[in-house]
Design an enzyme around this catalytic site. Structure first.
Site, PDB file in Angstrom:
ATOM      1  N   LEU A 144       0.804  -1.220   0.000  1.00 47.24           N
ATOM      2  CA  LEU A 144       0.000   0.000   0.000  1.00 47.24           C
ATOM      3  C   LEU A 144       0.839   1.274   0.000  1.00 47.24           C
ATOM      4  CD1 LEU A 144      -2.649  -1.196   2.627  1.00 47.24           C
ATOM      5  CD2 LEU A 144      -2.765  -1.335   0.119  1.00 47.24           C
ATOM      6  N   HIS A 166      -3.599   4.255  -2.281  1.00 50.52           N
ATOM      7  CA  HIS A 166      -4.560   3.352  -1.640  1.00 50.52           C
ATOM      8  C   HIS A 166      -5.203   4.028  -0.420  1.00 50.52           C
ATOM      9  CE1 HIS A 166      -1.632   0.289  -3.410  1.00 50.52           C
ATOM     10  NE2 HIS A 166      -2.770  -0.085  -3.953  1.00 50.52           N
ATOM     11  N   GLN A 203      -5.537 -12.069 -13.374  1.00 48.30           N
ATOM     12  CA  GLN A 203      -5.432 -10.837 -14.167  1.00 48.30           C
ATOM     13  C   GLN A 203      -4.018 -10.610 -14.691  1.00 48.30           C
ATOM     14  OE1 GLN A 203      -6.754  -8.419 -10.734  1.00 48.30           O
ATOM     15  NE2 GLN A 203      -5.239  -6.919 -11.367  1.00 48.30           N
ATOM     16  N   GLY A 234      -9.634   3.679  -7.854  1.00 42.01           N
ATOM     17  CA  GLY A 234      -8.826   4.828  -8.243  1.00 42.01           C
ATOM     18  C   GLY A 234      -8.975   5.150  -9.720  1.00 42.01           C
ATOM     19  N   SER A 274       2.372   0.655  -6.889  1.00 46.06           N
ATOM     20  CA  SER A 274       3.221  -0.361  -6.248  1.00 46.06           C
ATOM     21  C   SER A 274       4.356  -0.736  -7.193  1.00 46.06           C
ATOM     22  CB  SER A 274       2.398  -1.602  -5.909  1.00 46.06           C
ATOM     23  OG  SER A 274       1.239  -1.242  -5.187  1.00 46.06           O
TER      24      SER A 274
HETATM   25  P1  AMP Z   1      -3.824  -1.951  -6.875  1.00 45.57           P
HETATM   26  O1  AMP Z   1      -3.378  -2.376  -5.512  1.00 45.57           O
HETATM   27  O2  AMP Z   1      -2.739  -1.358  -7.710  1.00 45.57           O
HETATM   28  O3  AMP Z   1      -4.624  -3.018  -7.580  1.00 45.57           O
HETATM   29  O4  AMP Z   1      -4.832  -0.744  -6.654  1.00 45.57           O
HETATM   30  C1  AMP Z   1      -5.936  -0.851  -5.794  1.00 45.57           C
HETATM   31  C2  AMP Z   1      -6.796   0.370  -5.949  1.00 45.57           C
HETATM   32  O5  AMP Z   1      -6.029   1.524  -5.650  1.00 45.57           O
HETATM   33  C3  AMP Z   1      -7.328   0.552  -7.362  1.00 45.57           C
HETATM   34  O6  AMP Z   1      -8.656   1.025  -7.308  1.00 45.57           O
HETATM   35  C4  AMP Z   1      -6.386   1.580  -7.931  1.00 45.57           C
HETATM   36  O7  AMP Z   1      -6.964   2.344  -8.963  1.00 45.57           O
HETATM   37  C5  AMP Z   1      -6.132   2.434  -6.719  1.00 45.57           C
HETATM   38  N1  AMP Z   1      -4.882   3.200  -6.886  1.00 45.57           N
HETATM   39  C6  AMP Z   1      -3.664   2.715  -7.241  1.00 45.57           C
HETATM   40  N2  AMP Z   1      -2.767   3.718  -7.344  1.00 45.57           N
HETATM   41  C7  AMP Z   1      -3.438   4.864  -7.082  1.00 45.57           C
HETATM   42  C8  AMP Z   1      -3.073   6.249  -7.048  1.00 45.57           C
HETATM   43  N3  AMP Z   1      -1.829   6.657  -7.307  1.00 45.57           N
HETATM   44  N4  AMP Z   1      -4.031   7.146  -6.739  1.00 45.57           N
HETATM   45  C9  AMP Z   1      -5.302   6.746  -6.482  1.00 45.57           C
HETATM   46  N5  AMP Z   1      -5.701   5.465  -6.485  1.00 45.57           N
HETATM   47  C10 AMP Z   1      -4.789   4.538  -6.785  1.00 45.57           C
END
Ligand code: AMP
Length: 273
Positions: A25, A29, A53, A139, A178
């Site tokens: 995170l 997040h 995925q 996001g 990440s």
């Molecule tokens: P992930 O862990 O990358 O699958 O992301 C989980 C959630 O966090 C998803 O809804 C992403 O779009 C959101 N997210 C990832 N990076 C960002 C960011 N820089 N700003 C806002 N939301 C994010």
């Protein structure tokens, strides 16, 4: 267990807000959690690196993980439950039911990652059926994913409100991800070209340029001027259907994906002439 918990929360008239993540995170997040608190009083976050995925040769094995650190961060954000299933529990014996969308996965990231959005839609559907949220926050950073989820929720009558939260960036503009941990210090400089090209596009549209190809060319040139960048796509699209737009005469979404070293980076921005 998670399903029983959700039933209990619903019987207590709690409003369940859900945020699915793949962990490791960062502030992006955490901003979703802060946003989510506005919509309900029971906050559930999942951490699951979803194998379906990832395509062959992608970074499923090397995807960064640090559950201990994640749990500390989530506790500080006032999260009520963290769901960390393992892949065997999620994809049991003989798993064979997938959610596929007909159109949206054919464009942009879906074009170079053909099974990606099938994996995303399937895991999100499964998590929704397990966590039973009233509201879920995604996001805008993963713009196509947000649109895919909204479409699936409409098409399959999930009855869940989907909130799109703004992209959180590093102080210099790089969208938090990440996957940024894959970047060497030199590649980190090149990674900024995504944001710079979006900024440039914004300026060009503001100055009155309406031809999408001209803007995409300028963005391409800017990104290619940085070492170790390999453009997957740069597109200017309708904000909802993600269909390409030739002439900009209203708000449009510009999206791009660029491989920088080992990291496949994505970013997007609303161009509002
Ligand atoms: P992930 O862990 O990358 O699958 O992301 C989980 C959630 O966090 C998803 O809804 C992403 O779009 C959101 N997210 C990832 N990076 C960002 C960011 N820089 N700003 C806002 N939301 C994010």
């Amino acid at each position: 267990m998670m399903q029983a918990r959700s039933d209990r929360m619903r019987r207590q008239f709690k409003t369940i807000v859900f945020i699915p993540t793949m962990g490791f995170l960062h502030e992006g997040h955490l901003s979703l959690i802060k946003e989510g608190h506005k919509y309900g009083d029971d906050m559930v976050v999942s951490i699951f690196v979803n194998p379906t995925q990832f395509g062959p040769g992608e970074d499923l094995e090397s995807y960064p993980r640090n559950l201990e650190r994640d749990l500390v961060l989530l506790q500080k954000e006032g999260v009520n439950a963290v769901f960390t299933p393992d892949a065997k529990e999620i994809y049991g014996k003989e798993f064979q039911t997938y959610v596929t969308l007909e159109k949206l996965p054919n464009y942009l990231c879906g074009a170079s990652r053909p099974i990606h959005f099938r994996g995303v839609a399937t895991i999100v559907a499964k998590l929704f059926n397990t966590v039973k949220p009233h509201v879920a926050v995604f996001g805008q950073k993963d713009y196509q994913q947000l649109i895919v989820v909204r479409q699936m929720v409409r098409d399959l009558n999930f009855g869940i409100e989907i909130i799109g939260a703004p992209t959180v960036r590093e102080p210099d503009g790089l969208a938090m991800s990440s996957r940024n941990t894959y970047l060497t210090p030199k590649q980190r400089i090149s990674a900024l070209s995504l944001y710079k090209s979006l900024q440039k596009a914004k300026e060009l549209t503001k100055s009155g340029i309406q031809d999408a190809a001209t803007i995409i060319d300028a963005a391409t040139e800017l990104i290619q001027s940085y070492p170790e960048t390999d453009i997957d796509y740069i597109a200017i699209c309708d904000t909802e259907t993600l269909v390409d737009i030739q002439t900009i005469n209203g708000p449009v979404q510009m999206l791009l994906a660029v491989q920088v070293g080992k990291a496949r980076l994505i970013d997007n921005m609303l161009l509002n002439p």
